[in-house]
Design an enzyme around this catalytic site. Structure first.
Site, PDB file in Angstrom:
ATOM      1  N   TYR A 182      46.867  49.382  32.406  1.00 53.54           N
ATOM      2  CA  TYR A 182      47.013  48.364  33.459  1.00 53.54           C
ATOM      3  C   TYR A 182      47.814  48.924  34.635  1.00 53.54           C
ATOM      4  O   TYR A 182      47.398  48.824  35.791  1.00 53.54           O
ATOM      5  CB  TYR A 182      47.706  47.126  32.864  1.00 53.54           C
ATOM      6  CG  TYR A 182      48.177  46.114  33.885  1.00 53.54           C
ATOM      7  CD1 TYR A 182      47.277  45.273  34.538  1.00 53.54           C
ATOM      8  CD2 TYR A 182      49.538  46.000  34.188  1.00 53.54           C
ATOM      9  CE1 TYR A 182      47.729  44.342  35.473  1.00 53.54           C
ATOM     10  CE2 TYR A 182      49.987  45.074  35.113  1.00 53.54           C
ATOM     11  CZ  TYR A 182      49.076  44.252  35.756  1.00 53.54           C
ATOM     12  OH  TYR A 182      49.523  43.342  36.683  1.00 53.54           O
ATOM     13  N   LYS A 211      46.520  49.554  38.471  1.00 54.71           N
ATOM     14  CA  LYS A 211      47.151  48.891  39.628  1.00 54.71           C
ATOM     15  C   LYS A 211      47.658  49.949  40.623  1.00 54.71           C
ATOM     16  O   LYS A 211      47.578  49.750  41.841  1.00 54.71           O
ATOM     17  CB  LYS A 211      48.305  48.001  39.166  1.00 54.71           C
ATOM     18  CG  LYS A 211      47.889  46.775  38.363  1.00 54.71           C
ATOM     19  CD  LYS A 211      47.113  45.740  39.148  1.00 54.71           C
ATOM     20  CE  LYS A 211      47.950  45.015  40.166  1.00 54.71           C
ATOM     21  NZ  LYS A 211      47.167  43.943  40.859  1.00 54.71           N
TER      22      LYS A 211
HETATM   23  N1  LIG Z   1      51.574  37.863  35.760  1.00 58.87           N
HETATM   24  C1  LIG Z   1      52.531  38.760  35.936  1.00 58.87           C
HETATM   25  O1  LIG Z   1      53.554  38.766  35.235  1.00 58.87           O
HETATM   26  C2  LIG Z   1      52.415  39.790  37.038  1.00 58.87           C
HETATM   27  C3  LIG Z   1      53.438  40.743  37.165  1.00 58.87           C
HETATM   28  C4  LIG Z   1      53.340  41.695  38.196  1.00 58.87           C
HETATM   29  C5  LIG Z   1      52.263  41.687  39.041  1.00 58.87           C
HETATM   30  N2  LIG Z   1      51.264  40.768  38.866  1.00 58.87           N
HETATM   31  C6  LIG Z   1      50.128  40.802  39.771  1.00 58.87           C
HETATM   32  O2  LIG Z   1      50.140  39.594  40.484  1.00 58.87           O
HETATM   33  C7  LIG Z   1      48.795  39.212  40.800  1.00 58.87           C
HETATM   34  C8  LIG Z   1      48.566  37.775  40.369  1.00 58.87           C
HETATM   35  O3  LIG Z   1      48.795  37.687  38.969  1.00 58.87           O
HETATM   36  P1  LIG Z   1      48.584  36.320  38.177  1.00 58.87           P
HETATM   37  O4  LIG Z   1      49.693  36.227  37.196  1.00 58.87           O
HETATM   38  O5  LIG Z   1      48.316  35.223  39.133  1.00 58.87           O
HETATM   39  O6  LIG Z   1      47.259  36.698  37.376  1.00 58.87           O
HETATM   40  P2  LIG Z   1      46.298  35.739  36.542  1.00 58.87           P
HETATM   41  O7  LIG Z   1      46.891  34.401  36.367  1.00 58.87           O
HETATM   42  O8  LIG Z   1      45.872  36.533  35.348  1.00 58.87           O
HETATM   43  O9  LIG Z   1      45.055  35.580  37.518  1.00 58.87           O
HETATM   44  C9  LIG Z   1      44.237  36.631  37.869  1.00 58.87           C
HETATM   45  C10 LIG Z   1      43.005  36.040  38.488  1.00 58.87           C
HETATM   46  O10 LIG Z   1      42.167  37.134  38.884  1.00 58.87           O
HETATM   47  C11 LIG Z   1      40.860  36.723  38.631  1.00 58.87           C
HETATM   48  N3  LIG Z   1      39.961  37.870  38.533  1.00 58.87           N
HETATM   49  C12 LIG Z   1      39.910  38.805  37.555  1.00 58.87           C
HETATM   50  N4  LIG Z   1      38.912  39.672  37.806  1.00 58.87           N
HETATM   51  C13 LIG Z   1      38.341  39.266  38.971  1.00 58.87           C
HETATM   52  C14 LIG Z   1      37.255  39.720  39.738  1.00 58.87           C
HETATM   53  N5  LIG Z   1      36.544  40.790  39.358  1.00 58.87           N
HETATM   54  N6  LIG Z   1      36.943  39.066  40.879  1.00 58.87           N
HETATM   55  C15 LIG Z   1      37.630  37.976  41.256  1.00 58.87           C
HETATM   56  N7  LIG Z   1      38.648  37.462  40.558  1.00 58.87           N
HETATM   57  C16 LIG Z   1      39.002  38.106  39.420  1.00 58.87           C
HETATM   58  C17 LIG Z   1      40.906  35.944  37.342  1.00 58.87           C
HETATM   59  O11 LIG Z   1      39.760  35.156  37.289  1.00 58.87           O
HETATM   60  P3  LIG Z   1      39.340  34.301  35.986  1.00 58.87           P
HETATM   61  O12 LIG Z   1      40.214  33.088  36.083  1.00 58.87           O
HETATM   62  O13 LIG Z   1      37.916  34.022  36.235  1.00 58.87           O
HETATM   63  O14 LIG Z   1      39.613  35.181  34.821  1.00 58.87           O
HETATM   64  C18 LIG Z   1      42.199  35.173  37.513  1.00 58.87           C
HETATM   65  O15 LIG Z   1      41.953  33.907  38.089  1.00 58.87           O
HETATM   66  C19 LIG Z   1      47.902  40.243  40.137  1.00 58.87           C
HETATM   67  O16 LIG Z   1      47.561  41.214  41.075  1.00 58.87           O
HETATM   68  C20 LIG Z   1      48.789  40.862  39.078  1.00 58.87           C
HETATM   69  O17 LIG Z   1      48.388  42.205  38.809  1.00 58.87           O
HETATM   70  C21 LIG Z   1      51.329  39.815  37.892  1.00 58.87           C
END
Ligand SMILES: NC(=O)c1ccc[n+]([C@@H]2O[C@H](COP(=O)([O-])OP(=O)(O)OC[C@H]3O[C@@H](n4cnc5c(N)ncnc54)[C@H](OP(=O)(O)O)[C@@H]3O)[C@@H](O)[C@H]2O)c1
Length: 288
Positions: free
Chosen positions: A125, A129
Site C-alpha cells: 500500500y 501511494k
Molecule cells: N484511512 C486512513 O487511515 C488513511 C491514512 C492516510 C492516508 N489516507 C488516504 O486518504 C485518502 C482517503 O482515505 P479514506 O479513509 O477516505 O478511504 P476510504 O474510506 O477507504 O475510501 C476510499 C474510496 O476510494 C474509492 N475507490 C477505490 N478505488 C477506486 C477507483 N478505482 N475509482 C474511484 N474510486 C475508487 C472507494 O470506492 P468504493 O466505496 O466503491 O470502494 C472508496 O469510496 C486515501 O487517499 C487514503 O490513501 C487514508
C-alpha cells in the site's frame, strides 16, 4: 466560483468533503461508478466534462493488508489512477491535490517525519501511494499538492473507531497495540485544511493530522471512555495493551506514524485541533 472535482465520493474523506463545501466553491463529488480512476477513459471524460479548477483525489485502494496479495489492484488505483488524474488535470489546466499517507515512511526516524524526509515504504500500500505521489509531482510540478495524512476516521467510515465500538460492544475485554504511535485524524479537520489549501493555492508536499500523539492503545482507551460515558455500551470493556509482535498483520506497519505539520500550519495559520477534542466532536455526531 472555484470548481472542485472530488474523487472517491463514498469514502470517509470524500463524504466529508462533499458534505462541507465552503462558500465560493462549486463541488462535484463522484463515486467510483461515475468516475473510476483506473480507467483512463473515465478520467478523461469526467475531467473534460466538468472542467474543474481543482481535483481532490481521495479515491484509493486502502485495504492495507489485502494489498500485500493484490499488488496490481493497489498500484492500479494508487499509482496509475493518480497518473491519469494528473494527466487530465494538466490538459485541463487544473491543479490537483493527491491525498497520501504516512505509510510512505518506515517510521524509524525517532521524530515526526518532515515532508522532505526520504521515503521508504515497508508495505505494498505504501509503495503504491508513493508511486502516485511521484507521478503527480512529475506531471504537474507546482500545480500539485501531495497532502500526507494518517490514522483517518469519521463517524461513519470503515475505520479504527468503528471497529473498536463494534468489538467493545461484543467483548468484555480487548487487546490493542501500544507500540505504534501516530495521531488520530478526524475527516472534519482534514476537510477544513484541504479547502483552505485550495484557497491559498498550496503546492508541493505537506503533512496534516490533528494535533498531539497517541498509541493505538491510547486511542482505544479514549474511544472507550467516550462510548461508556455516552451510553453506547451496555457494560464496560477492559482494554489491555499489547506489542505489535503479539498482533501480526499481513502488511507490516511503521512503528512511528507521526508527521511534522509545521510547513502547512505556518502557511495556513492553523495549528490544528487536539485529537481528543476532535474525537469529542465525532462522538457528538455518532448515532445522529
Ligand atoms: N484511512 C486512513 O487511515 C488513511 C491514512 C492516510 C492516508 N489516507 C488516504 O486518504 C485518502 C482517503 O482515505 P479514506 O479513509 O477516505 O478511504 P476510504 O474510506 O477507504 O475510501 C476510499 C474510496 O476510494 C474509492 N475507490 C477505490 N478505488 C477506486 C477507483 N478505482 N475509482 C474511484 N474510486 C475508487 C472507494 O470506492 P468504493 O466505496 O466503491 O470502494 C472508496 O469510496 C486515501 O487517499 C487514503 O490513501 C487514508
Amino acid at each position: 466560483m472555484t470548481r472542485v472535482l472530488i474523487t472517491g465520493r463514498n469514502g470517509q474523506l470524500g463524504q466529508e468533503l462533499a458534505a462541507t463545501p465552503p462558500a465560493g466553491m462549486e463541488l462535484r463529488a463522484l463515486d467510483r461508478a461515475s468516475l473510476d480512476i483506473t480507467s483512463e477513459t473515465s478520467v478523461t471524460e469526467a475531467v473534460g466534462a466538468l472542467r474543474p479548477d481543482w481535483i481532490v483525489n481521495t479515491a484509493a485502494y486502502t485495504a492495507v493488508d489485502q494489498a500485500e496479495q493484490a499488488r496490481e489492484q493497489a498500484f492500479a488505483a494508487n499509482q496509475t489512477g493518480a497518473t491519469y488524474l494528473a494527466q487530465a488535470a494538466e490538459r485541463a489546466g487544473a491543479r490537483l491535490i493527491q491525498i497520501s499517507t504516512d505509510y510512505v515512511f518506515d517510521g524509524t526516524l525517532g521524530r515526526p517525519a518532515r515532508p522532505d524526509d526520504p521515503t521508504r515504504p515497508i508495505n505494498v500500500y505504501g509503495a503504491s501511494k508513493r508511486g502516485g505521489e511521484e507521478s503527480v509531482l512529475e506531471i504537474l510540478g507546482d500545480r500539485a499538492l501531495v497532502l500526507r495524512t494518517a490514522w483517518v476516521y469519521s463517524a461513519t467510515g470503515q475505520n479504527f473507531l468503528n471497529s473498536m465500538l463494534r468489538l467493545m460492544a461484543e467483548r468484555e475485554s480487548l487487546t490493542v497495540v501500544e507500540d505504534q504511535i501516530g495521531t488520530p485524524t478526524s475527516t472534519k479537520g482534514l476537510a477544513r485544511v484541504i479547502f483552505a489549501a485550495i484557497q491559498s493555492e498550496v503546492h508541493g508536499i505537506h503533512h496534516w493530522t490533528d494535533a498531539g500523539v497517541a498509541s493505538w492503545f491510547d486511542f482505544a482507551v479514549a474511544i472507550h471512555a467516550r462510548a461508556w460515558l455516552g451510553g453506547l455500551l451496555s457494560r464496560p470493556c477492559r482494554i489491555r495493551p499489547i506489542a505489535s509482535s503479539e498482533y501480526p498483520t499481513r502488511a507490516p506497519r511503521p512503528p512511528d506514524s507521526r508527521l511534522d505539520k509545521s510547513s502547512l500550519r505556518s502557511i495556513l495559520g492553523d495549528p490544528g485541533e487536539a485529537w481528543p477534542d476532535a474525537l469529542d466532536q465525532v462522538f457528538a455526531r455518532i448515532g445522529k
